[in-house]
Write an enzyme that holds these catalytic residues in place. Structure first.
Site, PDB file in Angstrom:
ATOM      1  N   TYR A 154       0.841  -1.210   0.000  1.00 27.91           N
ATOM      2  CA  TYR A 154       0.000   0.000   0.000  1.00 27.91           C
ATOM      3  C   TYR A 154       0.875   1.258   0.000  1.00 27.91           C
ATOM      4  O   TYR A 154       0.676   2.182  -0.806  1.00 27.91           O
ATOM      5  CB  TYR A 154      -0.902  -0.042   1.237  1.00 27.91           C
ATOM      6  CG  TYR A 154      -1.857   1.112   1.417  1.00 27.91           C
ATOM      7  CD1 TYR A 154      -2.839   1.394   0.473  1.00 27.91           C
ATOM      8  CD2 TYR A 154      -1.810   1.900   2.576  1.00 27.91           C
ATOM      9  CE1 TYR A 154      -3.734   2.444   0.664  1.00 27.91           C
ATOM     10  CE2 TYR A 154      -2.699   2.940   2.777  1.00 27.91           C
ATOM     11  CZ  TYR A 154      -3.657   3.212   1.821  1.00 27.91           C
ATOM     12  OH  TYR A 154      -4.539   4.241   2.024  1.00 27.91           O
TER      13      TYR A 154
HETATM   14  N1  LIG Z   1     -10.180   6.287   5.213  1.00 21.92           N
HETATM   15  C1  LIG Z   1      -8.987   6.703   5.608  1.00 21.92           C
HETATM   16  O1  LIG Z   1      -8.789   7.059   6.765  1.00 21.92           O
HETATM   17  C2  LIG Z   1      -7.845   6.775   4.634  1.00 21.92           C
HETATM   18  C3  LIG Z   1      -6.545   6.989   5.150  1.00 21.92           C
HETATM   19  C4  LIG Z   1      -5.511   7.146   4.238  1.00 21.92           C
HETATM   20  C5  LIG Z   1      -5.760   7.087   2.878  1.00 21.92           C
HETATM   21  N2  LIG Z   1      -7.027   6.836   2.417  1.00 21.92           N
HETATM   22  C6  LIG Z   1      -7.249   6.797   0.981  1.00 21.92           C
HETATM   23  O2  LIG Z   1      -8.420   7.524   0.652  1.00 21.92           O
HETATM   24  C7  LIG Z   1      -9.090   6.906  -0.461  1.00 21.92           C
HETATM   25  C8  LIG Z   1     -10.506   6.514  -0.076  1.00 21.92           C
HETATM   26  O3  LIG Z   1     -10.443   5.655   1.048  1.00 21.92           O
HETATM   27  P1  LIG Z   1     -11.751   5.050   1.735  1.00 21.92           P
HETATM   28  O4  LIG Z   1     -11.355   4.759   3.146  1.00 21.92           O
HETATM   29  O5  LIG Z   1     -12.942   5.894   1.471  1.00 21.92           O
HETATM   30  O6  LIG Z   1     -11.895   3.658   0.965  1.00 21.92           O
HETATM   31  P2  LIG Z   1     -13.133   2.631   0.969  1.00 21.92           P
HETATM   32  O7  LIG Z   1     -12.500   1.270   0.957  1.00 21.92           O
HETATM   33  O8  LIG Z   1     -14.084   2.930   2.080  1.00 21.92           O
HETATM   34  O9  LIG Z   1     -13.844   2.924  -0.427  1.00 21.92           O
HETATM   35  C9  LIG Z   1     -13.166   2.683  -1.613  1.00 21.92           C
HETATM   36  C10 LIG Z   1     -14.154   2.656  -2.785  1.00 21.92           C
HETATM   37  O10 LIG Z   1     -13.418   2.208  -3.926  1.00 21.92           O
HETATM   38  C11 LIG Z   1     -14.121   1.171  -4.568  1.00 21.92           C
HETATM   39  N3  LIG Z   1     -13.188   0.233  -5.213  1.00 21.92           N
HETATM   40  C12 LIG Z   1     -12.318  -0.614  -4.614  1.00 21.92           C
HETATM   41  N4  LIG Z   1     -11.678  -1.355  -5.535  1.00 21.92           N
HETATM   42  C13 LIG Z   1     -12.148  -0.959  -6.753  1.00 21.92           C
HETATM   43  C14 LIG Z   1     -11.893  -1.365  -8.095  1.00 21.92           C
HETATM   44  N5  LIG Z   1     -11.029  -2.349  -8.365  1.00 21.92           N
HETATM   45  N6  LIG Z   1     -12.566  -0.763  -9.089  1.00 21.92           N
HETATM   46  C15 LIG Z   1     -13.460   0.228  -8.823  1.00 21.92           C
HETATM   47  N7  LIG Z   1     -13.753   0.644  -7.583  1.00 21.92           N
HETATM   48  C16 LIG Z   1     -13.111   0.050  -6.539  1.00 21.92           C
HETATM   49  C17 LIG Z   1     -14.900   0.477  -3.452  1.00 21.92           C
HETATM   50  O11 LIG Z   1     -16.019  -0.256  -3.983  1.00 21.92           O
HETATM   51  C18 LIG Z   1     -15.302   1.654  -2.572  1.00 21.92           C
HETATM   52  O12 LIG Z   1     -16.539   2.220  -2.996  1.00 21.92           O
HETATM   53  C19 LIG Z   1      -8.203   5.711  -0.852  1.00 21.92           C
HETATM   54  O13 LIG Z   1      -7.289   6.114  -1.842  1.00 21.92           O
HETATM   55  C20 LIG Z   1      -7.478   5.394   0.434  1.00 21.92           C
HETATM   56  O14 LIG Z   1      -6.281   4.684   0.219  1.00 21.92           O
HETATM   57  C21 LIG Z   1      -8.063   6.674   3.274  1.00 21.92           C
END
Ligand SMILES: NC(=O)c1ccc[n+]([C@@H]2O[C@H](COP(=O)([O-])OP(=O)(O)OC[C@H]3O[C@@H](n4cnc5c(N)ncnc54)[C@H](O)[C@@H]3O)[C@@H](O)[C@H]2O)c1
Length: 251
Positions: A154
């Site tokens: 990641y």
């Molecule tokens: N939530 C956090 O605290 C956090 C922290 C650091 C970074 N991030 C980053 O922020 C972004 C959003 O994170 P999140 O927590 O909302 O993620 P999440 O897992 O809650 O949601 C991700 C979305 O992406 C979709 N997805 C996953 N794989 C896919 C694919 N192969 N094709 C199409 N769609 C796909 C899922 O269906 C989902 O709707 C990401 O890039 C994540 O790495 C989040």
């Protein structure tokens, strides 16, 4: 006047989590959005909610691991709306493992859902964004910036996204296109599942957030995305914006 009145945005992973928070903040500011997501059930549910604000918004069901389809998705959005102003590369899936036991499968999952879609969406959207002097928002993570344990696949993909974002800022800047990164912490479905599976790791992370709470997907992350997508941020590019309650202070 709404901040994104008349704008058209593509948001990957927009069916849930942070992507949904951003899509909701965008439609409330007058943008029409195309959410692109693997999860059809969540996508259809979310698009109904978004259409309450912007009836023309669309859901495109797609697996972003199939990179050959990305140019077609961008073309579909461009033809549907006649232009593209904003690209949000938010989707990313990964599995935790120490470097010692990480397999090609885990590396592929992280790079194929995070890095490659970010790269190919920027490439395919570039002609449209040149026309609109558009905005790109990519996503990083504190896990990558800090080098958190068990996050090798990641962290590597996230830092690759930061690298390509800086290159894109330099290459696209002369066209008036801004390319920035949000590094969030937020109460998404993905975060809550991860917290349940890794309670000690989660408590450790929470204790290091000066503001002592997780961010809200719409009011905390979505509003910063509105800023980065609007003319208010016209003189900011190539930057990583930490929207993490103060956890990491970049120098
Ligand atoms: N939530 C956090 O605290 C956090 C922290 C650091 C970074 N991030 C980053 O922020 C972004 C959003 O994170 P999140 O927590 O909302 O993620 P999440 O897992 O809650 O949601 C991700 C979305 O992406 C979709 N997805 C996953 N794989 C896919 C694919 N192969 N094709 C199409 N769609 C796909 C899922 O269906 C989902 O709707 C990401 O890039 C994540 O790495 C989040």
């Amino acid at each position: 006047m709404s901040k994104l009145h008349g704008k058209v945005a593509i948001i990957t992973g927009g069916a849930g989590g942070i992507g949904k928070g951003i899509a909701t903040a965008f439609v409330k500011e007058g943008a029409r959005v195309a959410i692109v997501d693997l999860n059809a059930e969540a996508g259809h549910k979310t698009i109904k909610e978004l259409q309450e604000f912007q009836p023309e918004s669309i859901f495109i069901q797609a697996n972003l691991m199939e990179h050959d389809n990305i140019a077609g998705i961008v073309k579909q959005v461009g033809e549907t709306f006649g232009k593209i102003d904003i690209l949000v590369n938010n989707a990313h899936a990964s599995k935790m493992a120490s470097i010692e036991v990480t397999t090609q499968k885990e590396l592929d999952l992280s790079f194929n859902t995070g890095f490659y879609p970010t790269f190919y969406f920027m490439q395919a959207a570039l002609p449209y964004l040149k026309d609109t002097k558009g905005k790109i928002i990519n996503f990083a993570s504190g896990a990558g910036i800090n080098g958190d344990v068990n996050q090798g696949s990641y962290a590597a993909a996230k830092e690759a996204i930061r690298g390509i974002t800086r290159v894109a800022a330099n290459e696209f800047g002369p066209f008036g296109i801004n390319v920035n990164i949000i590094s969030p912490i937020a109460k998404s479905e993905g975060m809550l599942q991860w917290a349940e599976a890794n309670p000690e790791y989660y408590q450790g992370m929470l204790s290091k957030i000066p503001l002592r709470r997780l961010g809200e997907i719409e009011s905390d992350i979505g509003r910063v995305a509105v800023f980065l997508a609007s003319e208010d941020s016209d003189y900011i590019t190539g930057q990583t914006i930490m929207v993490d309650g103060g956890s990491i202070k970049l120098r």
